[in-house]
Design an enzyme around this catalytic site. Structure first.
Site, PDB file in Angstrom:
ATOM      1  N   HIS A 195       0.934  -1.286  -0.043  1.00 37.12           N
ATOM      2  CA  HIS A 195       0.046  -0.154  -0.047  1.00 37.12           C
ATOM      3  C   HIS A 195       0.734   1.420  -0.047  1.00 37.12           C
ATOM      4  O   HIS A 195       0.272   2.207  -0.420  1.00 37.12           O
ATOM      5  CB  HIS A 195      -0.852  -0.157   1.246  1.00 37.12           C
ATOM      6  CG  HIS A 195      -1.991  -0.902   0.914  1.00 37.12           C
ATOM      7  ND1 HIS A 195      -1.935  -2.194   1.242  1.00 37.12           N
ATOM      8  CD2 HIS A 195      -3.268  -0.960   0.162  1.00 37.12           C
ATOM      9  CE1 HIS A 195      -3.038  -3.011   0.716  1.00 37.12           C
ATOM     10  NE2 HIS A 195      -3.777  -2.239   0.110  1.00 37.12           N
ATOM     11  N   ARG A 302     -10.902   3.699  -0.714  1.00 38.77           N
ATOM     12  CA  ARG A 302     -10.210   3.025   0.390  1.00 38.77           C
ATOM     13  C   ARG A 302     -10.384   3.766   1.772  1.00 38.77           C
ATOM     14  O   ARG A 302      -9.505   4.548   2.172  1.00 38.77           O
ATOM     15  CB  ARG A 302      -8.629   2.977   0.037  1.00 38.77           C
ATOM     16  CG  ARG A 302      -8.410   2.078  -1.106  1.00 38.77           C
ATOM     17  CD  ARG A 302      -6.777   1.702  -1.196  1.00 38.77           C
ATOM     18  NE  ARG A 302      -6.508   0.631  -2.063  1.00 38.77           N
ATOM     19  CZ  ARG A 302      -6.292   0.625  -3.477  1.00 38.77           C
ATOM     20  NH1 ARG A 302      -6.102   1.778  -3.903  1.00 38.77           N
ATOM     21  NH2 ARG A 302      -5.713  -0.241  -3.974  1.00 38.77           N
ATOM     22  N   ARG A 338     -15.633   1.565  -0.207  1.00 44.71           N
ATOM     23  CA  ARG A 338     -15.284   0.286   0.419  1.00 44.71           C
ATOM     24  C   ARG A 338     -15.480   0.439   1.878  1.00 44.71           C
ATOM     25  O   ARG A 338     -14.769   1.108   2.461  1.00 44.71           O
ATOM     26  CB  ARG A 338     -14.014  -0.372  -0.170  1.00 44.71           C
ATOM     27  CG  ARG A 338     -13.464  -1.733   0.348  1.00 44.71           C
ATOM     28  CD  ARG A 338     -12.299  -2.235  -0.267  1.00 44.71           C
ATOM     29  NE  ARG A 338     -11.180  -1.411   0.011  1.00 44.71           N
ATOM     30  CZ  ARG A 338      -9.874  -1.721  -0.459  1.00 44.71           C
ATOM     31  NH1 ARG A 338      -9.877  -2.439  -1.228  1.00 44.71           N
ATOM     32  NH2 ARG A 338      -8.736  -1.041   0.035  1.00 44.71           N
ATOM     33  N   GLU A 439     -10.962 -11.083  -4.381  1.00 48.81           N
ATOM     34  CA  GLU A 439      -9.559 -10.979  -4.158  1.00 48.81           C
ATOM     35  C   GLU A 439      -8.959 -12.141  -3.418  1.00 48.81           C
ATOM     36  O   GLU A 439      -7.831 -11.980  -3.202  1.00 48.81           O
ATOM     37  CB  GLU A 439      -9.273  -9.695  -3.690  1.00 48.81           C
ATOM     38  CG  GLU A 439      -9.688  -9.493  -2.171  1.00 48.81           C
ATOM     39  CD  GLU A 439      -9.633  -7.919  -1.901  1.00 48.81           C
ATOM     40  OE1 GLU A 439      -8.722  -7.192  -2.004  1.00 48.81           O
ATOM     41  OE2 GLU A 439     -10.219  -7.543  -0.705  1.00 48.81           O
ATOM     42  N   ASN A 462      -4.595  -7.026  -6.831  1.00 50.02           N
ATOM     43  CA  ASN A 462      -3.292  -6.890  -5.975  1.00 50.02           C
ATOM     44  C   ASN A 462      -3.346  -8.209  -4.944  1.00 50.02           C
ATOM     45  O   ASN A 462      -2.306  -8.996  -4.720  1.00 50.02           O
ATOM     46  CB  ASN A 462      -3.443  -5.671  -5.024  1.00 50.02           C
ATOM     47  CG  ASN A 462      -3.265  -4.287  -5.897  1.00 50.02           C
ATOM     48  OD1 ASN A 462      -2.976  -4.581  -7.216  1.00 50.02           O
ATOM     49  ND2 ASN A 462      -3.735  -3.403  -5.324  1.00 50.02           N
ATOM     50  N   ASP A 463      -4.482  -8.438  -4.201  1.00 43.95           N
ATOM     51  CA  ASP A 463      -4.408  -9.464  -3.141  1.00 43.95           C
ATOM     52  C   ASP A 463      -4.803 -10.963  -4.053  1.00 43.95           C
ATOM     53  O   ASP A 463      -4.397 -11.796  -3.420  1.00 43.95           O
ATOM     54  CB  ASP A 463      -5.732  -9.385  -2.070  1.00 43.95           C
ATOM     55  CG  ASP A 463      -5.317  -8.161  -1.109  1.00 43.95           C
ATOM     56  OD1 ASP A 463      -4.199  -8.498  -0.707  1.00 43.95           O
ATOM     57  OD2 ASP A 463      -5.998  -7.535  -0.677  1.00 43.95           O
ATOM     58  N   ARG A 473       2.917  -9.277  -0.676  1.00 40.61           N
ATOM     59  CA  ARG A 473       2.976  -8.142  -1.501  1.00 40.61           C
ATOM     60  C   ARG A 473       3.730  -6.889  -1.005  1.00 40.61           C
ATOM     61  O   ARG A 473       4.179  -6.162  -1.580  1.00 40.61           O
ATOM     62  CB  ARG A 473       1.557  -7.780  -1.809  1.00 40.61           C
ATOM     63  CG  ARG A 473       0.831  -7.111  -0.744  1.00 40.61           C
ATOM     64  CD  ARG A 473      -0.668  -7.111  -1.080  1.00 40.61           C
ATOM     65  NE  ARG A 473      -1.116  -5.651  -1.577  1.00 40.61           N
ATOM     66  CZ  ARG A 473      -2.369  -5.136  -1.992  1.00 40.61           C
ATOM     67  NH1 ARG A 473      -3.382  -5.952  -1.416  1.00 40.61           N
ATOM     68  NH2 ARG A 473      -2.482  -4.150  -2.164  1.00 40.61           N
ATOM     69  N   CYS A 510     -10.140  -3.629  -9.998  1.00 36.43           N
ATOM     70  CA  CYS A 510      -9.815  -2.118  -9.311  1.00 36.43           C
ATOM     71  C   CYS A 510      -8.183  -2.422  -8.584  1.00 36.43           C
ATOM     72  O   CYS A 510      -7.755  -1.308  -8.028  1.00 36.43           O
ATOM     73  CB  CYS A 510     -10.644  -1.590  -7.960  1.00 36.43           C
ATOM     74  SG  CYS A 510     -10.710  -2.951  -6.792  1.00 36.43           S
TER      75      CYS A 510
HETATM   76  C1  PEP Z   1      -6.473  -5.234  -4.354  1.00 37.81           C
HETATM   77  O1  PEP Z   1      -6.432  -6.279  -3.633  1.00 37.81           O
HETATM   78  O2  PEP Z   1      -6.428  -5.409  -5.617  1.00 37.81           O
HETATM   79  C2  PEP Z   1      -7.358  -3.929  -3.933  1.00 37.81           C
HETATM   80  C3  PEP Z   1      -7.903  -3.160  -4.976  1.00 37.81           C
HETATM   81  O3  PEP Z   1      -7.258  -3.716  -2.642  1.00 37.81           O
HETATM   82  P1  PEP Z   1      -6.111  -3.236  -1.650  1.00 37.81           P
HETATM   83  O4  PEP Z   1      -4.887  -2.910  -2.719  1.00 37.81           O
HETATM   84  O5  PEP Z   1      -6.382  -2.059  -0.900  1.00 37.81           O
HETATM   85  O6  PEP Z   1      -5.964  -4.522  -0.945  1.00 37.81           O
HETATM   86 MG    MG Z   2      -7.221  -5.736  -1.619  1.00 34.63          MG
END
Ligand code: PEP
Ligand code: MG
Length: 576
Positions: A195, A302, A338, A439, A462-463, A473, A510
């Site tokens: 993040h 977020r 979210r 995710e 991402n997750d 990550r 996203c």
């Molecule tokens: C993701 O996991 O791709 C996502 C958009 O949420 P975050 O990056 O806030 O975990």
């Molecule tokens: Mg996520």
């Protein structure tokens, strides 16, 4: 002396500026020797800091006595006050300052380390966990000694950019850059989709992470070049290198300004397929950037960033104001808010009193799991979102769903929030849509129950990548294994998009993949029609959308999805 360090490129662009070193409150406190005559003043400085923290805790105790505040908060405030009064923390550091003639921060950290080592020996789990309380109290005193929360406060001169150099930065640290003139940043730790990196991209400031030795090697005020596209940090460059980078920087700026022409262009492919390009935001102030690029909506707000860098939780009213500001500003375009996705690398000190130190936070009580375990916090947020739904097209998005009962419990909580508002005669949009983030691989693999119960889906790549490939990550040691083009990831993505399209359930991506121009054609070919990304990426992605042919891409991507050799997949994706 010129030298270069190589790390992970996380936010492109070039920054040229002076180094500003920042330290974690307890990790990297300075150590210096005092002159004998300065010792009494140092002891006094320590005493003032302890008094300041006592006052801070007293103020917190008053806040937590207010109706509606979780009782756990006042419990942790009491524990912290007791720890602070203990002579082991309040007195022994003063002896150390006198005996060793060292600065107060150093004395305090030495004493903390001695105490926490003793905690490690304790068998009783409850008592052993009090170690974290000791650390938190020490962090507070150190912040008070430093006069500021973290030393991210140096302001740049008119024509000078500051480049933050740190061992590590949390998302909460990085979000503070929004208010400071920071040209770029570099860290020794961190992964490309952590993040911290995501916030850098949202700020559109060049950043390189995972440099390993930048913090010890770079000195305050060193001249630095951050090459955010190649992941390089150049320290003390010579005139020739500097000239070359200045030229590249102005070329990049020119390219960016050319893209501005696409601002009001429709995002439609050559064969007439409309693509919705929406924005990811962290705070209401990001709306300025969203407006600049005329995003089609907010695909991801977020909200956890509203909970960071503060000692108390944002109230329902404060959250309502934030959500309403965004809903109103988007004037009828969708605003996907979210629910709190706290945990893993996103930490909020205001929630720590109720948070357990998890052995593996990414697999622990994160996101919806945390919210369902803290119904008061969750309910306040849902009420705030519903209240804001009167002012625009608010949609509620739930992160980290894997189990049907999580959806059902969430819908129950929403029902409860609605019932309460009805009783209080507070208006809200009765038809507010609820969506789920896909995710966790389990959700992608067993999608039908999600399609049945939810209005829309949003894929968090991402997750999804983190959990599919078992790659943390945030960990630069395994960053080379974090591969969005892994055939398993592509299968999960394509399958989710196709299943949702067949069921006519709107689906978006996203995660960071949506804002990566290399992935635009691939995702269109999979059938994706909704993208959500940092506002700074929207025009570049639009540039690729308007040159794409959706029908042709569907055929080509169909063939790519049958490949299993990573090198072949990458080659074909680059050729799309
Ligand atoms: C993701 O996991 O791709 C996502 C958009 O949420 P975050 O990056 O806030 O975990
Ligand atoms: Mg996520």
């Amino acid at each position: 002396m010129t030298f270069a360090l190589h790390g992970l490129a996380v936010s492109s662009g070039i920054a040229i500026g002076r180094a500003h070193l920042v330290s974690h409150a307890t990790l990297e406190v300075a150590h210096y020797q005092l002159r004998e005559r300065d010792v009494p003043r140092e002891v006094e400085r320590f005493e003032h800091a302890v008094e300041a923290v006592k006052a801070e805790l007293n103020a917190l105790r008053k806040d937590s006595a207010a109706p509606g505040s979780p009782s756990e908060i006042s419990a942790f405030v009491d524990i912290h006050a007791l720890i602070l009064e203990d002579p082991q923390l309040a007195e022994v550091p003063k002896d150390l300052i006198r005996e060793r003639r060292c600065n107060a921060e150093w004395a305090l950290v030495q004493q903390m380390e001695m105490l926490t080592a003793q905690f490690d020996e304790i068998d009783d789990t409850y008592l052993r966990e009090r170690k974290h309380d000791v650390v938190q109290v020490v962090e507070r005193v150190i912040k008070a000694l430093m006069g500021k929360q973290r030393r991210l406060t140096r302001r740049a001169g008119a024509d000078e950019h500051l480049i933050v150099v740190a061992h590590d930065l949390s998302p909460a640290d990085t979000i503070q850059f929004k208010n400071l003139k920071i040209g770029g940043f570099v860290t020794d730790l961190g992964g490309a989709t952590s993040h911290t990196a995501i916030v850098a991209r949202s700020l559109a400031i060049p950043a390189v992470v995972g440099l390993h030795h930048a913090r010890p090697l770079v000195q305050e005020d060193d001249l630095l070049i951050v090459d955010g596209a190649r992941g390089v940090l150049i320290v003390d460059p010579d005139e020739r290198v500097l000239q070359e980078y200045r030229l590249r920087k102005s070329e990049l700026e020119l390219e960016r300004s050319k893209l501005k022409r696409l601002k009001s262009a429709r995002a439609v492919t050559l064969d007439g397929v409309d693509v919705s390009l929406q924005a990811n935001i962290e705070l209401p102030q990001d709306m300025v950037q969203v407006k600049e690029v005329e995003a089609a909506g907010i695909g991801l707000f977020r909200t956890e960033y509203l909970f960071m860098n503060r000692d108390t939780l944002p109230s329902e009213d404060e959250q309502f104001e934030a959500y309403r500001t965004v809903a109103k500003a988007m004037a009828g375009k969708p605003v996907t808010i979210r629910t709190l996705d706290i945990g893993a690398d996103k930490d909020a000190q205001a929630l720590r009193g109720t948070e357990r130190q998890a052995p593996n936070p990414a697999l622990g009580l994160r996101a919806i799991r945390y919210c369902l375990a803290e119904p008061q916090i969750f309910l306040a947020q849902l009420r705030a979102m519903l209240r804001a739904s009167q002012y625009g097209r608010v949609r509620i998005l739930v992160p980290m769903l894997a189990h049907v009962n999580e959806i059902e419990q969430t819908l129950m909580m929403l029902w409860l929030a609605k019932e309460q508002l009805r009783t209080e005669k507070v208006k809200f949009d009765e038809n507010v849509e609820v969506g789920g983030m896909i995710e966790i691989p389990a959700a992608a693999l067993a999608l039908t129950p999600f399609l049945k119960r939810l209005h829309f889906l949003s894929i968090g790549t991402n997750d999804l990548i983190q959990y599919t490939l078992a790659i943390d990550r945030t960990d630069e040691a395994v960053a080379h294994l974090y591969d969005p083009l892994h055939p398993a990831v592509l299968k999960l993505l394509a399958q989710t998009i196709q299943t949702a399209n067949r069921a006519e359930t709107p689906v978006a991506v996203c995660g960071e993949m949506a804002g990566d121009p290399l992935m635009t054609r691939l995702l269109i070919g999979m059938g994706l029609r909704q993208f959500s990304m940092h506002p700074s990426q929207i025009l570049e992605v639009k540039h690729h959308v308007v040159m794409a042919d959706a029908e042709q891409l569907a055929l080509k991507v169909g063939r790519i999805l049958r490949l299993e050799e990573p090198a072949k997949i990458r080659e074909q994706v680059e050729r799309l």
